[in-house]
Design a protein around this motif. Structure first.
Motif, PDB file in Angstrom:
ATOM      1  N   LYS A 214      10.291  -8.820  -7.736  1.00  0.00           N
ATOM      2  CA  LYS A 214      10.124  -7.558  -8.168  1.00  0.00           C
ATOM      3  C   LYS A 214       8.977  -8.019  -9.357  1.00  0.00           C
ATOM      4  O   LYS A 214       9.192  -8.768 -10.155  1.00  0.00           O
ATOM      5  CB  LYS A 214      11.213  -6.896  -8.779  1.00  0.00           C
ATOM      6  CG  LYS A 214      10.883  -5.487  -9.095  1.00  0.00           C
ATOM      7  CD  LYS A 214      12.075  -4.661  -9.772  1.00  0.00           C
ATOM      8  CE  LYS A 214      11.871  -3.158 -10.100  1.00  0.00           C
ATOM      9  NZ  LYS A 214      12.946  -2.525 -10.534  1.00  0.00           N
ATOM     10  N   GLY A 215       7.819  -7.118  -9.387  1.00  0.00           N
ATOM     11  CA  GLY A 215       6.881  -7.264 -10.393  1.00  0.00           C
ATOM     12  C   GLY A 215       7.227  -6.822 -11.785  1.00  0.00           C
ATOM     13  O   GLY A 215       8.447  -6.243 -11.857  1.00  0.00           O
TER      14      GLY A 215
ATOM     15  N   LYS B 110       0.840  -1.282   0.006  1.00  0.00           N
ATOM     16  CA  LYS B 110       0.064   0.140   0.201  1.00  0.00           C
ATOM     17  C   LYS B 110       0.971   1.230  -0.031  1.00  0.00           C
ATOM     18  O   LYS B 110       0.529   2.107  -0.387  1.00  0.00           O
ATOM     19  CB  LYS B 110      -0.906   0.128   1.367  1.00  0.00           C
ATOM     20  CG  LYS B 110      -2.020  -1.023   1.310  1.00  0.00           C
ATOM     21  CD  LYS B 110      -3.031  -0.667   0.042  1.00  0.00           C
ATOM     22  CE  LYS B 110      -4.125  -1.558   0.170  1.00  0.00           C
ATOM     23  NZ  LYS B 110      -4.946  -1.875   1.233  1.00  0.00           N
ATOM     24  N   ASP B 111       2.225   1.251   0.522  1.00  0.00           N
ATOM     25  CA  ASP B 111       3.039   2.214   0.709  1.00  0.00           C
ATOM     26  C   ASP B 111       4.110   1.900  -0.351  1.00  0.00           C
ATOM     27  O   ASP B 111       4.842   1.175   0.145  1.00  0.00           O
ATOM     28  CB  ASP B 111       3.477   2.603   2.060  1.00  0.00           C
ATOM     29  CG  ASP B 111       4.488   3.752   2.081  1.00  0.00           C
ATOM     30  OD1 ASP B 111       4.825   4.162   1.139  1.00  0.00           O
ATOM     31  OD2 ASP B 111       4.858   4.126   3.294  1.00  0.00           O
ATOM     32  N   GLU B 112       4.022   2.393  -1.283  1.00  0.00           N
ATOM     33  CA  GLU B 112       5.088   1.847  -2.409  1.00  0.00           C
ATOM     34  C   GLU B 112       6.539   2.431  -2.342  1.00  0.00           C
ATOM     35  O   GLU B 112       7.429   1.990  -3.089  1.00  0.00           O
ATOM     36  CB  GLU B 112       4.591   2.167  -4.186  1.00  0.00           C
ATOM     37  CG  GLU B 112       3.170   1.105  -4.175  1.00  0.00           C
ATOM     38  CD  GLU B 112       3.016   0.781  -5.678  1.00  0.00           C
ATOM     39  OE1 GLU B 112       3.783   0.428  -6.160  1.00  0.00           O
ATOM     40  OE2 GLU B 112       2.036   1.497  -5.892  1.00  0.00           O
ATOM     41  N   SER B 113       6.492   3.421  -1.308  1.00  0.00           N
ATOM     42  CA  SER B 113       7.851   3.950  -1.205  1.00  0.00           C
ATOM     43  C   SER B 113       8.622   3.180  -0.276  1.00  0.00           C
ATOM     44  O   SER B 113      10.075   3.053  -0.224  1.00  0.00           O
ATOM     45  CB  SER B 113       7.837   5.233  -0.209  1.00  0.00           C
ATOM     46  OG  SER B 113       7.264   4.980   1.095  1.00  0.00           O
TER      47      SER B 113
ATOM     48  N   ALA C  67      11.659  -0.829  -2.609  1.00  0.00           N
ATOM     49  CA  ALA C  67      12.948  -1.123  -2.645  1.00  0.00           C
ATOM     50  C   ALA C  67      13.665  -1.703  -1.387  1.00  0.00           C
ATOM     51  O   ALA C  67      14.173  -2.714  -1.331  1.00  0.00           O
ATOM     52  CB  ALA C  67      13.861   0.297  -2.896  1.00  0.00           C
ATOM     53  N   GLU C  68      13.106  -1.280  -0.344  1.00  0.00           N
ATOM     54  CA  GLU C  68      13.538  -1.891   0.925  1.00  0.00           C
ATOM     55  C   GLU C  68      12.926  -3.172   1.160  1.00  0.00           C
ATOM     56  O   GLU C  68      13.568  -4.295   1.674  1.00  0.00           O
ATOM     57  CB  GLU C  68      13.056  -1.065   2.342  1.00  0.00           C
ATOM     58  CG  GLU C  68      13.497  -1.685   3.669  1.00  0.00           C
ATOM     59  CD  GLU C  68      13.049  -0.798   4.920  1.00  0.00           C
ATOM     60  OE1 GLU C  68      13.184  -1.105   5.944  1.00  0.00           O
ATOM     61  OE2 GLU C  68      12.612   0.377   4.534  1.00  0.00           O
TER      62      GLU C  68
ATOM     63  N   SER D 221      15.204  -6.397   1.660  1.00  0.00           N
ATOM     64  CA  SER D 221      15.264  -7.339   2.721  1.00  0.00           C
ATOM     65  C   SER D 221      14.802  -8.789   2.429  1.00  0.00           C
ATOM     66  O   SER D 221      15.253  -9.629   3.114  1.00  0.00           O
ATOM     67  CB  SER D 221      14.302  -6.674   3.650  1.00  0.00           C
ATOM     68  OG  SER D 221      14.440  -5.346   4.232  1.00  0.00           O
ATOM     69  N   ALA D 222      13.947  -8.904   1.172  1.00  0.00           N
ATOM     70  CA  ALA D 222      13.597 -10.032   1.093  1.00  0.00           C
ATOM     71  C   ALA D 222      14.835 -11.021   0.561  1.00  0.00           C
ATOM     72  O   ALA D 222      15.008 -11.998   0.891  1.00  0.00           O
ATOM     73  CB  ALA D 222      12.427 -10.002  -0.045  1.00  0.00           C
TER      74      ALA D 222
END
Length: 366
Positions: free
Chosen positions: A330-331, A309-312, A315-316, A320-321
Motif C-alpha cells: 500500500k502506498g 488506472k482503476d483505483e476502485s 483493496a482487491e 490478493s497480493a
C-alpha cells in the motif's frame, strides 16, 4: 508454505542470513554468556562489535579518513533538526539552500526554518514531485551555509542519479544529503558531500539507529541550543559513546555490513538493484493497467510508487497480493496508490513474483 516477500518502505526487510545469525546469537553472543541486548556499551564485547561495524562501513563506502562515522539516535526526521543545529554556528547569518523534491525534503525545510533562514532554491511542486528540477533552474544563494538534498524520496519515488556541482555558485557550500532510503544501494563518492545521514531502517538494520558521515572540518560549529548528545563534535570525540548508543541496532547493522561484503560489496549490490528496478519498471511501462508517474531519468531504484488506472480495484489488489505472500504494497497515505520498496535485502525472486502477480491480476481484471 507461501514464500513471503515484504515490500515495506521501512522498517524494512532484512537479509534472511542476518536474521538467522542474530537468532542463533540471541542468548549467547560468541560464548560471552550474554545477549548483545544485555551488554555494557563500554564493555570489550560490545566495543568489538562497534569497531567492526564502523570499519566495515568505511570499507563498503570507501569513506575517506577525514570523515567521521557517527552512530546516533533520533532517526532521519530528528537529524533534520540536528543538522542545522550542528552547522549553523559556522555561519549563523548565512541562508540554507534546499532543493524540494518531495515529502522528506519538505519535512527537512520545515525543521530547518526553526534554526536558520531557508532558501528553497528549486521546487518540484509544480510537477507533482515527479522529477528533480532541472539543475540550471536552481536559484542557489551565493553565500549558502550548506545545500540540503534528499537524494532519494522514499514516498515520492524520486532519486538523484547525479551529484550536483554547487560549490562555485554558493561560495563553496557543502552538500548535506539525506540518503536514508538508498545508502549502500549504489556506489557513491563520499568526498562530494560534507554530510551524509540516514535512518537505518531501510537498507541497514532496525529502527533506532541513525548514521551520520561528516567531514571533520564541519565539526565543532554547533549552536548553543544543540543538546550535547547530538553535538557531532562531542559524539565524534567520544567514539559515538557519549551516551548509550542503540546497541542492538548497531549489532544488526554490523551483521548487514558483513552480509553486504559477502555479496561482493556495494558495486555488486548496485548491479542487482539495477536489475530488480529495471524488471519492475519495464513491466509498468508495458501496460496500461498500471502507471508510474515519475520521470524516467529520476526514478528511484529503491522505492517504486505505482497506481492502478482503476483505483476502485485497490483493496482487491492488496488483498490478493497478501494472499500470494506479497506484503506491505500500500502506498503512503499522503500520495495513495501502491509502492514497492525493493531494498538491498529484497531478492530478485521477490520482484519476479510481484511482476508475475501484477500481470495475472491485470489479465483477470481488464
Amino acid at each position: 508454505m507461501t514464500t513471503i516477500y515484504n515490500f515495506s518502505a521501512g522498517p524494512a526487510v532484512l537479509p534472511k542470513e542476518v536474521l538467522q545469525q542474530a537468532a542463533a546469537e540471541m542468548l549467547d553472543w560468541h560464548g560471552s554468556g550474554m545477549s548483545v541486548m544485555e551488554m555494557s556499551h563500554r564493555g570489550a564485547e560490545f566495543m568489538s562489535i562497534m569497531d567492526a561495524a564502523q570499519r566495515d562501513l568505511r570499507d563498503l563506502l570507501a569513506i575517506p579518513e577525514n570523515y567521521k562515522i557517527l552512530f546516533l539516535q533520533g532517526g532521519g526526521l530528528g537529524e533534520n533538526a540536528i543538522v542545522p543545529m550542528n552547522l549553523m554556528g559556522r555561519r549563523p547569518d548565512a541562508p540554507v539552500d534546499f532543493i524540494h523534491t518531495g515529502s522528506w525534503s519538505g519535512k527537512s525545510i520545515k525543521e530547518a526554518q526553526k534554526y536558520a533562514t531557508v532558501n528553497v532554491a528549486a521546487s518540484a511542486a509544480s510537477n507533482g514531485f515527479t522529477a528533480i528540477p532541472a539543475r540550471e533552474s536552481w536559484q542557489l544563494s551565493k553565500d549558502a551555509a550548506y545545500v540540503h538534498l534528499c537524494t532519494n524520496e522514499t514516498i515520492d519515488g524520486v532519486e538523484y542519479h547525479f551529484v550536483p556541482d554547487v560549490a562555485e555558485q554558493t561560495g563553496g557550500a557543502p552538500i548535506v544529503a539525506d540518503m536514508s532510503s538508498h545508502i549502500l544501494s549504489r556506489v557513491i563518492d563520499v568526498s562530494a558531500y560534507g554530510v551524509i545521514f540516514g535512518g537505518a531502517q531501510k537498507n541497514i538494520g532496525p529502527a533506532g539507529l541513525t548514521l551520520v558521515i561528516v567531514r571533520e572540518d564541519l565539526l565543532g560549529h554547533a549552536l548553543p541550543v544543540c543538546p550535547s548528545a547530538f553535538d557531532w563534535k562531542i559524539v565524534a570525540d567520544n567514539g559515538s559513546m557519549y551516551n548509550t548508543p542503540p546497541t542492538y541496532a548497531i549489532y544488526i547493522a554490523g551483521l548487514v555490513f558483513q552480509w553486504l561484503k559477502r555479496q561482493g560489496g556495494v558495486a555488486a549490490m548496485e548491479a542487482q538493484n539495477i536489475a530488480k528496478a529495471s524488471l519492475l519498471y519495464d513491466y509498468l511501462d508495458s501496460t496500461d493497467f498500471y502507471e508510474n508517474r515519475v520521470a524516467k531519468e529520476c526514478r528511484s531504484r529503491m522505492n517504486v510508487p505505482f497506481f492502478l488506472k482503476d483505483e476502485s480495484l485497490n483493496a482487491e489488489f492488496l488483498a490478493s497480493a497478501k494472499a500470494q505472500g506479497l506484503l506491505q504494497l500500500k502506498g503512503h497515505k499522503s500520495v495513495g496508490g501502491m509502492r514497492a520498496s525493493i531494498y538491498n535485502a529484497m531478492p530478485l525472486a521477490g520482484v519476479q513474483a510481484l511482476v508475475h502477480f501484477m500481470r495475472e491480476f491485470a489479465s483477470t481484471h481488464s
